[in-house]
Design an enzyme around this catalytic site. Structure first.
Site, PDB file in Angstrom:
ATOM      1  N   ASP A 232       0.868  -1.168   0.000  1.00  0.00           N
ATOM      2  CA  ASP A 232       0.000   0.000   0.000  1.00  0.00           C
ATOM      3  C   ASP A 232       0.915   1.231   0.000  1.00  0.00           C
ATOM      4  OD1 ASP A 232      -2.157   1.643  -0.125  1.00  0.00           O
ATOM      5  OD2 ASP A 232      -3.212   0.807   1.583  1.00  0.00           O
TER       6      ASP A 232
HETATM    7  C1  BGC Z   1      -5.004   3.263  -0.071  1.00  0.00           C
HETATM    8  C2  BGC Z   1      -5.161   2.225  -1.153  1.00  0.00           C
HETATM    9  C3  BGC Z   1      -5.048   2.890  -2.493  1.00  0.00           C
HETATM   10  C4  BGC Z   1      -3.711   3.591  -2.574  1.00  0.00           C
HETATM   11  C5  BGC Z   1      -3.446   4.242  -3.912  1.00  0.00           C
HETATM   12  C6  BGC Z   1      -3.785   4.123  -0.259  1.00  0.00           C
HETATM   13  O1  BGC Z   1      -3.781   5.198   0.607  1.00  0.00           O
HETATM   14  O2  BGC Z   1      -4.977   2.616   1.179  1.00  0.00           O
HETATM   15  O3  BGC Z   1      -6.381   1.562  -1.018  1.00  0.00           O
HETATM   16  O4  BGC Z   1      -5.194   1.935  -3.516  1.00  0.00           O
HETATM   17  O5  BGC Z   1      -3.670   4.590  -1.581  1.00  0.00           O
HETATM   18  O6  BGC Z   1      -4.241   5.313  -4.137  1.00  0.00           O
END
Ligand code: BGC
Length: 762
Positions: A295
């Site tokens: 993530d």
């Molecule tokens: C989130 C993810 C997301 C990623 C990219 C993160 O802050 O937890 O779910 O896909 O950002 O935007």
């Protein structure tokens, strides 16, 4: 084209030709060809280029998380040119994607195309309802179509990989991200995970209108303590295996090509560095052969968690644990090549990660045509076309849940009525788009006001009453200050007083839910509750239309307001969907995918709880599992939802009462539409395993069917229970089916009407 690149292409063509000659089934052949192509490529790659494939950068706009230090655009461009970037996220639009892809393909030594990721969470530009709302439809075919429409739009805009579906099970309405998932139940969650993956990826990943899916967040994020965002997760193995993991397993079984790990820790080990989850379970037990992306900067965050002391250690632990790609963390790119050179990390681990990433790129067809998603003509034709609007409108209607309808206040009469429409959200064209709608422009939803204006037979008057927030709510900014301004109340009361029916659209703004939006209060934000009570005093004939991304505690409304419609954040076609429901042109059939509490103190509250040793109040004393200040039951249970017609369940039957483990248990029930309208009902089957070596929930959903019946029509519905759904995971994570006594329940919600008994024998 330089010589090296043409040599590479020749080699790849030769390998392709040779493998085409082999007498093998086509699929196997393609698979082998891809693996051979990867072998060839890997041999040519330097360690830095390999690590580059494992490096993902955010585009130069649309940041969806805090940007780590040192992430300048110049640096990113420089890395792109060296072939040190394998993927980008948040670059969108056929033209913009072509531009970065061109650098990767035409300016780097090996010309390996980028995989372009984006959060296509509930549509791209044409938005479908938020995922929690879609789950309320229990309509797997419609959810699949919605994912297909999203993939069609996103892929036309240069994107070939979505960071969805989010399959986190959550029982805590305080957590803002419940809007992104399918609710509290692992069975429903698994079915939805499967169709979302299939919808995004289609049957052929290399088709131009399909994109790779990503089941996230692996694992346990939905159990953030107290619903507080990014918090510790502390769950036992039973919950992990029986509640959290099943939807991921379903996604893997459906062929999901990627997974994203999560911000949280599990048993004190951050998920990003968790070898048990990623190596042992995902890549070991489940034989997942796609790749895992971290993530956003979650590799870095292992340092903040106090788990690794620096980036070097973070890189070592994450790669060993099975995190294949570093999202905007600068950890692999800064530390991993040196770790390999120092002999601390074996190059074979890196090769495995790169192989997985390249495999997905080959499957997408990016090596055949890196610009296949960058056709501006297709982009213009596809985005926002009428087919997509139809798909999201259909989905929006199916997602609405009728919570209450006393005296048949709904559907509204189409003529001769004076209708007052009240609430800032009724006139809002952005909030209904919900959270996670980065590509959609502001003000592109059909508002409820606009939807209702299309029905001309009544007199419709609108007043705001009160705003929800004081400032414009935004995806990134820490807002969202609830307003205290009541200056609009008088106008709202005046129109309410003169009307036959009042429709009030109240709830959360779209950006009061989603990532980073945990709440400790589940009431209507701001002064909306006061507005509701004030209007009620002058005209109690109220239809309350709720807008929200999570269960709310609306006890007062349930006691006083005759009709309540759960309309979530329904996306681009919100107003049309709501109006068609209110006027009865569509008969609601949604059922809640999450339990609604009576107050926030009951949370986490869910239907599949454990019985405990003291479940009931037998002796009229205090020594039983309950609260002293609120009923034990929820306000609205999981699976609950009304229709404009009524249904009656009867004749729950089993083909016998005792079954050998492995034998099919046949269950049937008769459903009758007892009202005077055609309607749909979600027939739900639950079981209870009465005694087990690990205690089981009081009810577990194990089957459902969406059935449409004409007025007066009767139908027998059949279910089969078998090994796959009568067992559970023990505390070692092994799936077992134990002999013993079971109950089976069938009804229109988790508070079922019919039950029967059976037993399993060895
Ligand atoms: C989130 C993810 C997301 C990623 C990219 C993160 O802050 O937890 O779910 O896909 O950002 O935007």
């Amino acid at each position: 084209m330089n010589l090296k690149k043409s040599q590479l292409i020749f080699t790849l063509m030769l390998i392709a030709f040779m493998s085409c000659q082999a007498q093998k089934p086509k699929q196997m052949n393609t698979k082998n060809t891809i693996e051979q192509k990867i072998d060839t490529l890997l041999k040519q790659m330097t360690v830095e280029e390999k690590v580059g494939q494992m490096n993902q950068y955010n585009g130069f706009w649309d940041v969806t998380g805090p940007a780590p230090e040192g992430g300048s655009a110049e640096k990113k461009y420089a890395h792109l040119r060296k072939g040190w970037v394998g993927s980008m996220l948040n670059v969108r639009g056929a033209k913009a994607v072509r531009a970065v892809q061109k650098i990767a393909v035409e300016e780097t030594r090996l010309g390996i195309p980028l995989i372009i990721g984006f959060d296509v969470i509930h549509g791209y530009k044409t938005l479908s309802p938020i995922p929690l709302a879609e789950a309320a439809s229990w309509d797997l075919e419609a959810i699949k179509k919605s994912a297909q429409a999203a993939a069609a739009e996103a892929s036309a805009s240069g994107i070939n990989w979505t960071f969805g579906p989010m399959v986190d099970i959550s029982r805590d309405a305080r957590w803002g991200r419940v809007m992104e998932g399918a609710g509290e139940d692992p069975f429903l969650g698994s079915k939805i995970a499967e169709v979302r993956v299939k919808g995004f990826q289609g049957d052929d990943l290399s088709a131009v209108n399909t994109i790779a899916a990503c089941a996230k967040h692996f694992a346990g994020y939905g159990f953030s303590e107290a619903g507080k965002e990014y918090n510790t997760v502390d769950i036992g193995t039973s919950t992990l295996h029986n509640m959290v993991l099943p939807p991921f397993k379903a996604a893997v079984d459906a062929g999901v090509r990627t997974l994203m790990n999560s911000f949280n820790e599990v048993n004190g080990i951050p998920a990003t560095g968790n070898a048990y989850l990623q190596r042992d379970i995902l890549k070991g037990l489940w034989r997942f052969d796609g790749f895992v992306v971290s993530d956003w900067a979650s590799l870095n965050e292992m340092i903040t968690w106090g788990y690794t002391k620096d980036k070097r250690e973070a890189a070592k632990i994450a790669v060993t644990a099975g995190s294949d790609m570093d999202m905007e963390g600068y950890v692999y790119i800064e530390a991993l090549a040196q770790l390999v050179k120092d002999g601390v990390v074996s190059e074979s681990i890196v090769d495995d990660a790169v192989r997985r990433i390249l495999r997905v790129k080959f499957e997408l067809g990016l090596f055949d045509d890196p610009y296949k998603y960058c056709d501006e003509t297709r982009e213009k034709e596809t985005i926002g076309n009428s087919k997509n609007h139809e798909a999201v409108l259909d989905m929006a209607k199916k997602s609405i849940v009728l919570l209450k309808n006393d005296n048949k206040l709904l559907p509204l009469k189409k003529e001769g009525q004076k209708i007052a429409l009240i609430g800032a959200l009724a006139h809002d064209k952005s909030s209904p788009l919900g959270s996670w709608r980065i590509a959609a422009e502001d003000d592109t939803a059909v508002s409820v006001l606009e939807g209702m204006q299309r029905y001309k037979g009544n007199t419709l008057t609108y007043a705001k009453g009160a705003d929800v927030t004081t400032e414009k709510a935004d995806f990134v900014q820490e807002v969202v200050i609830n307003t205290t301004d009541k200056s609009g109340f008088a106008e709202a009361l005046a129109i309410a007083e003169q009307s036959d029916v009042v429709v009030m659209v109240l709830g959360e703004h779209g950006f009061q839910t989603g990532e980073g939006r945990s709440r400790t209060n589940l009431l209507l934000p701001g002064v909306q509750q006061e507005l509701l009570e004030a209007v009620y005093k002058v005209n109690p004939n109220i239809v309350l239309v709720l807008n929200n991304g999570r269960p709310l505690a609306i006890n007062w409304a349930d006691e006083h307001i005759p009709a309540i419609v759960e309309a979530w954040h329904l996306g681009t076609e919100t107003g049309n969907a709501v109006a068609q429901i209110l006027y009865g042109d569509y008969n609601p059939s949604g059922k809640l995918p999450m339990t609604f509490p009576r107050n926030v103190g009951q949370v986490p509250i869910y239907y599949n709880y454990k019985n405990t040793g003291r479940p009931t109040n037998k002796d009229n004393n205090v020594f039983w599992s309950h609260y002293t200040d609120v009923e034990k039951t929820p306000l609205y249970p999981f699976g609950y939802g009304l229709s404009y017609t009524t249904f009656e369940y009867s004749n729950l039957e089993l083909n016998k009462n005792s079954f050998k483990i492995g034998e099919d248990v046949n269950v049937s029930v008769t459903l009758k539409n007892t009202g005077d309208l055609k309607g749909k009902e979600v027939v739900q089957l639950y079981i209870r395993d009465l005694f087990a070596s690990v205690t089981r929930p009081v009810k577990e959903l194990k089957g459902f069917e969406l059935v449409e019946l004409k007025a007066g029509e009767t139908k027998t519905i059949h279910f089969i229970l078998n090994k796959e759904n009568l067992g559970f995971y023990d505390n070692d994570g092994t799936y077992i089916v134990e002999p013993g006594d079971f109950k089976v329940f069938i009804g229109g919600s988790s508070v079922t009407t019919l039950e029967a008994d059976f037993s399993l024998i060895d």
